[in-house]
Motif scaffolding. Structure first.
Motif, PDB file in Angstrom:
ATOM      1  N   LYS A 224      34.248  42.868  21.602  1.00  0.00           N
ATOM      2  CA  LYS A 224      35.250  42.590  20.572  1.00  0.00           C
ATOM      3  C   LYS A 224      36.180  41.451  21.009  1.00  0.00           C
ATOM      4  CE  LYS A 224      35.364  47.349  18.798  1.00  0.00           C
ATOM      5  NZ  LYS A 224      36.197  48.570  18.672  1.00  0.00           N
ATOM      6  N   ASN A 225      36.563  41.460  22.270  1.00  0.00           N
ATOM      7  CA  ASN A 225      37.416  40.384  22.789  1.00  0.00           C
ATOM      8  C   ASN A 225      36.702  39.036  22.720  1.00  0.00           C
ATOM      9  OD1 ASN A 225      39.466  42.202  23.370  1.00  0.00           O
ATOM     10  ND2 ASN A 225      38.850  42.457  25.514  1.00  0.00           N
ATOM     11  N   TYR A 226      35.406  39.062  22.965  1.00  0.00           N
ATOM     12  CA  TYR A 226      34.601  37.845  22.877  1.00  0.00           C
ATOM     13  C   TYR A 226      34.623  37.295  21.451  1.00  0.00           C
ATOM     14  CZ  TYR A 226      30.227  35.050  22.976  1.00  0.00           C
ATOM     15  OH  TYR A 226      29.283  34.064  22.870  1.00  0.00           O
ATOM     16  N   LEU A 227      34.371  38.164  20.481  1.00  0.00           N
ATOM     17  CA  LEU A 227      34.405  37.726  19.089  1.00  0.00           C
ATOM     18  C   LEU A 227      35.785  37.211  18.704  1.00  0.00           C
ATOM     19  CD1 LEU A 227      32.364  40.615  17.375  1.00  0.00           C
ATOM     20  CD2 LEU A 227      31.536  38.361  18.063  1.00  0.00           C
TER      21      LEU A 227
ATOM     22  N   SER B 101      42.324  36.717  14.235  1.00  0.00           N
ATOM     23  CA  SER B 101      41.102  36.752  15.050  1.00  0.00           C
ATOM     24  C   SER B 101      40.730  38.177  15.425  1.00  0.00           C
ATOM     25  CB  SER B 101      41.289  35.906  16.313  1.00  0.00           C
ATOM     26  OG  SER B 101      41.500  34.558  15.985  1.00  0.00           O
ATOM     27  N   ILE B 102      41.733  38.974  15.784  1.00  0.00           N
ATOM     28  CA  ILE B 102      41.489  40.383  16.132  1.00  0.00           C
ATOM     29  C   ILE B 102      40.946  41.141  14.920  1.00  0.00           C
ATOM     30  CG2 ILE B 102      42.593  42.552  16.787  1.00  0.00           C
ATOM     31  CD1 ILE B 102      44.554  40.867  18.493  1.00  0.00           C
ATOM     32  N   LYS B 103      41.565  40.911  13.781  1.00  0.00           N
ATOM     33  CA  LYS B 103      41.130  41.573  12.551  1.00  0.00           C
ATOM     34  C   LYS B 103      39.701  41.167  12.190  1.00  0.00           C
ATOM     35  CE  LYS B 103      42.362  42.079   7.663  1.00  0.00           C
ATOM     36  NZ  LYS B 103      43.303  41.647   6.585  1.00  0.00           N
ATOM     37  N   ASN B 104      39.408  39.878  12.338  1.00  0.00           N
ATOM     38  CA  ASN B 104      38.066  39.383  12.018  1.00  0.00           C
ATOM     39  C   ASN B 104      37.005  39.997  12.919  1.00  0.00           C
ATOM     40  OD1 ASN B 104      39.218  37.781  10.079  1.00  0.00           O
ATOM     41  ND2 ASN B 104      39.002  35.858  11.215  1.00  0.00           N
ATOM     42  N   SER B 105      37.331  40.122  14.203  1.00  0.00           N
ATOM     43  CA  SER B 105      36.353  40.676  15.147  1.00  0.00           C
ATOM     44  C   SER B 105      36.059  42.135  14.826  1.00  0.00           C
ATOM     45  CB  SER B 105      36.844  40.522  16.590  1.00  0.00           C
ATOM     46  OG  SER B 105      37.922  41.383  16.868  1.00  0.00           O
ATOM     47  N   GLU B 106      37.067  42.887  14.412  1.00  0.00           N
ATOM     48  CA  GLU B 106      36.860  44.284  14.032  1.00  0.00           C
ATOM     49  C   GLU B 106      35.958  44.374  12.804  1.00  0.00           C
ATOM     50  OE1 GLU B 106      37.544  47.105  15.375  1.00  0.00           O
ATOM     51  OE2 GLU B 106      38.868  46.511  17.008  1.00  0.00           O
ATOM     52  N   THR B 107      36.149  43.458  11.868  1.00  0.00           N
ATOM     53  CA  THR B 107      35.308  43.439  10.670  1.00  0.00           C
ATOM     54  C   THR B 107      33.848  43.200  11.041  1.00  0.00           C
ATOM     55  OG1 THR B 107      37.121  42.634   9.275  1.00  0.00           O
ATOM     56  CG2 THR B 107      34.868  42.237   8.489  1.00  0.00           C
ATOM     57  N   VAL B 108      33.621  42.217  11.904  1.00  0.00           N
ATOM     58  CA  VAL B 108      32.256  41.898  12.331  1.00  0.00           C
ATOM     59  C   VAL B 108      31.647  43.069  13.087  1.00  0.00           C
ATOM     60  CG1 VAL B 108      30.857  40.385  13.787  1.00  0.00           C
ATOM     61  CG2 VAL B 108      32.716  39.419  12.404  1.00  0.00           C
TER      62      VAL B 108
END
Length: 686
Positions: free
Chosen positions: A212-215, A229-236
């Motif tokens: 998740k940190n990578y995304l 960015s954090i929100k987007n990574s959780e979505t992915v």
């Protein structure tokens, strides 16, 4: 190793190296001794832990370099080969080679990869227009068009776990392998395999968070603020987790019958309308009336999610997967982000130097071009002839084993011998090399060079669709330090890279060569008769050639070996998975025992003459144990146990030996010692 039919056919195998002992010069003699006796830990009884006895002193002192997740025989071999390739590439880069020649292509590809000034200056410019194109998408069909195009642009024949939404390859029809058909495999996730999304142990949660940190970092590097960015990574991640829920497990993927689903194009178009299969095949340039949809559950899930997941979420998913696919082709910040995630999986502390990474990538992208230059310098006809002779001896020993099996009837024996004798041998390098004339390489454009190679590799694969199967094609490049068996071609494959020291040496005594390359050959041949390979006939078609009674007896033996390996601990909370590793365990046991019998046909095998204080039999078993002399980081070892179809190195040695009577005699193994098994409980299959 074998090529696993329920997975991507061409895999780098990487992790499955089967290599032998390193040659050693003693301080008081110019003669090569080949067995490194200094690695032996004489405080350990051979019958308690033969792997530790053979390699214990080395294991105590070996340090894993920060740039790697392992050390030992694999690393020694890899560095030797990569050193040879680096010299070839540097010479090609410095020479004024003719434009369009293979020397120009590999030299300029390498030059573009080590030009970090240009790569860093470009930052993520090579993908900016693609990211903007994704942002502009208004509908699922538009989104699918880009996803399909990227399936081609990022195609890599050496990677199974592609983050692309489509897992598409062309290979033989498993029930009619005179013809190549399209395969569709489960795909679409970024973690190593589906269970990483659902396990709740501390180590797995650390990996989930690192991913998740990578995304998050990829989104930040391309312009999003931290919270977005954090929100987007959780979505992915949540999309991937939903897709992963439809994936089959690593064990389920080994069931070749359950993973064969030949289906008409008309049917999948009707059953999965949201995917738009007609548009997919038109975009990639393929024409076919049917496909083998290996894991239909995945595509059913994808079809549903394309309707239920908002288009803006799918856009984030595609942007993230675009960046993960290309991160190592972009500037240093992106490369560092990729490494910071992967080091949690591997335990590797530092990135390998740039030159080493580009050597590996040149081999992956332009394998036949670089392979031609490699074999010209480092592989001799004499080596090929000697290996061919050794294979013949091992095939002879294998035939003897089959004829003398007490659990198999005459009818099945007859068919098994026909299959054995039909196995094709591919040694060193292909009979014909790939043509790269359609690939243009520019020494200043590393990103574009990779995409050009990806497209050409995809086009070459696609050119086989609907055509007769070309059994001359290889699944590994010539410099590869590995080997494999392909059940649908019924062939064994030994690239030039593995057919040299430290695995094989023309000056070594037979005990060393049969304990090293010999057991690898036996291992690969045994894959024709393991729990997967035994499902294919001599032509390579999925077809039963067993009597019902013999198949029942065989399956009982498979269950025994699965139960045995289930009991082997690697960590306190993690054992070998006997079902996942059963094919390789059968091949290890069979390969070692067949190689031993072939060795006993030699002059040395019939003698009792000692070398360095060890009998011929003892040297054979020491060479066998030395071939797995490897030390891994805990992180790498844990991932290996959870995802790889091979047992860990110590159990690949001790497991077969505890079932093999000649080992007991060679080292006087007695009741009460840890590896001792009562004779009636020892497992023998082939």
């Amino acid at each position: 190793m074998k090529i696993y039919i329920s997975r991507l056919i061409i895999i780098g195998l990487s992790i499955a190296y089967l290599i032998s002992c390193k040659t050693n010069e003693t301080s008081n003699s110019d003669r090569k001794h080949f067995i490194e006796t200094k690695n032996i830990d004489s405080s350990v009884k051979p019958g308690d832990d033969f792997f530790q006895y053979s390699n214990g002193s080395w294991l105590k002192n070996a340090k894993i370099p920060d740039e790697y997740s392992y050390t030992g025989i694999f690393l020694e071999a890899d560095r030797t080969i990569k050193g040879h390739l680096k010299e070839i590439l540097e010479n090609a880069a410095q020479n004024d080679s003719k434009i369009g020649s293979i020397s120009q292509k590999v030299g300029d590809f390498y030059t573009s990869g080590i030009d970090t000034v240009t790569i860093n200056k470009r930052n993520y410019e090579p993908v900016k227009s693609l990211l903007a194109k994704i942002d502009a998408v208004k509908s699922i069909p538009e989104w699918m068009q880009i996803a399909t195009e990227e399936t081609v642009n990022t195609y890599n024949p050496n990677i199974y776990n592609t983050p692309n939404i489509f897992g598409f390859i062309v290979y033989a029809d498993q029930k009619n392998n005179t013809k190549n058909i399209a395969w569709l495999l489960q795909a679409g996730i970024g973690l190593p395999e589906r269970d990483y999304y659902f396990r709740t142990d501390t180590a797995t949660i650390d990996i989930q968070n690192a991913y998740k940190n990578y995304l998050t970092e990829l989104f930040r590097l391309t312009g999003s603020d931290s919270s977005t960015s954090i929100k987007n990574s959780e979505t992915v991640y949540n999309i991937e987790k939903q897709l992963a829920s439809s994936h089959k497990t690593a064990v389920q993927l080994r069931d070749v019958s359950a993973n064969y689903h030949k289906i008409s194009m008309e049917k999948i178009e009707n059953e999965q309308p949201n995917i738009g299969w007609k548009a997919f095949f038109k975009t990639i340039g393929a024409k076919t009336d049917s496909v083998d949809m290996e894991q239909p559950e995945y595509y059913a899930k994808l079809n549903t999610m394309l309707k239920t997941v908002p288009i803006d979420d799918w856009k984030l998913y595609l942007k993230a997967h675009t960046l993960t696919s290309y991160a190592n082709l972009l500037s240093k910040d992106f490369q560092d982000a990729s490494f910071n995630y992967n080091k949690i999986l591997s335990g590797q502390k530092k990135q390998r130097i740039r030159g080493e990474r580009i050597v590996s990538n040149t081999d992956a992208e332009l394998g036949d071009a670089l392979g031609q230059l490699y074999v010209e310098k480092y592989f001799t006809p004499e080596a090929k002839q000697k290996i061919d002779e050794l294979i013949s001896n091992i095939v002879k020993a294998y035939a003897n084993h089959i004829q003398n099996l007490d659990w198999m009837g005459d009818a099945t024996k007859k068919t098994a011998l026909e299959k054995l004798n039909a196995i094709n041998r591919k040694i060193g390098f292909p009979d014909k090399w790939r043509d790269y004339s359609n690939v243009t390489i520019d020494k200043s454009k590393y990103f574009e060079n990779n995409v050009a190679c990806n497209r050409d590799n995809f086009d070459f694969m696609l050119s086989q669709l609907g055509k007769p199967v070309d059994k001359s094609l290889w699944g590994m490049t010539a410099p590869t330090y590995n080997a494999y068996y392909d059940p649908m071609h019924n062939d064994i494959n030994f690239p030039a890279g593995i057919l040299q020291s430290p695995l094989f040496d023309k000056d070594a005594d037979d005990a060393v060569n049969y304990g090293g390359i010999g057991w690898v050959i036996g291992h690969e041949i045994t894959h024709a008769f393991d729990d997967q390979g035994s499902l294919y006939d001599k032509e390579g078609n999925m077809k039963n050639w067993w009597t019902k009674e013999d198949k029942t007896k065989f399956n009982k033996k498979v269950k025994q070996i699965q139960k045995l390996y289930d009991g082997f601990a690697v960590f306190k909370d993690l054992n070998i998975n006997g079902e996942l590793t059963s094919g390789e365990n059968i091949a290890d046991l069979g390969g070692m025992s067949i190689a031993y019998d072939a060795f006993k046909m030699t002059k040395q095998g019939k003698s009792n003459e000692k070398i360095d204080g060890f009998t011929p039999d003892q040297r054979f078993f020491l060479a066998f144990a030395n071939s797995r002399r490897v030390k891994k980081t805990d992180e790498s070892l844990r991932q290996y146990v959870q995802t790889d179809p091979h047992a860990t190195n110590n159990w690949r040695i001790n497991g077969p030996l505890m079932n093999f009577e000649p080992f007991y005699k060679a080292f006087n193994v007695k009741p009460g010692e840890k590896m001792y098994k009562d004779p009636k409980d020892r497992i023998k299959i082939w």
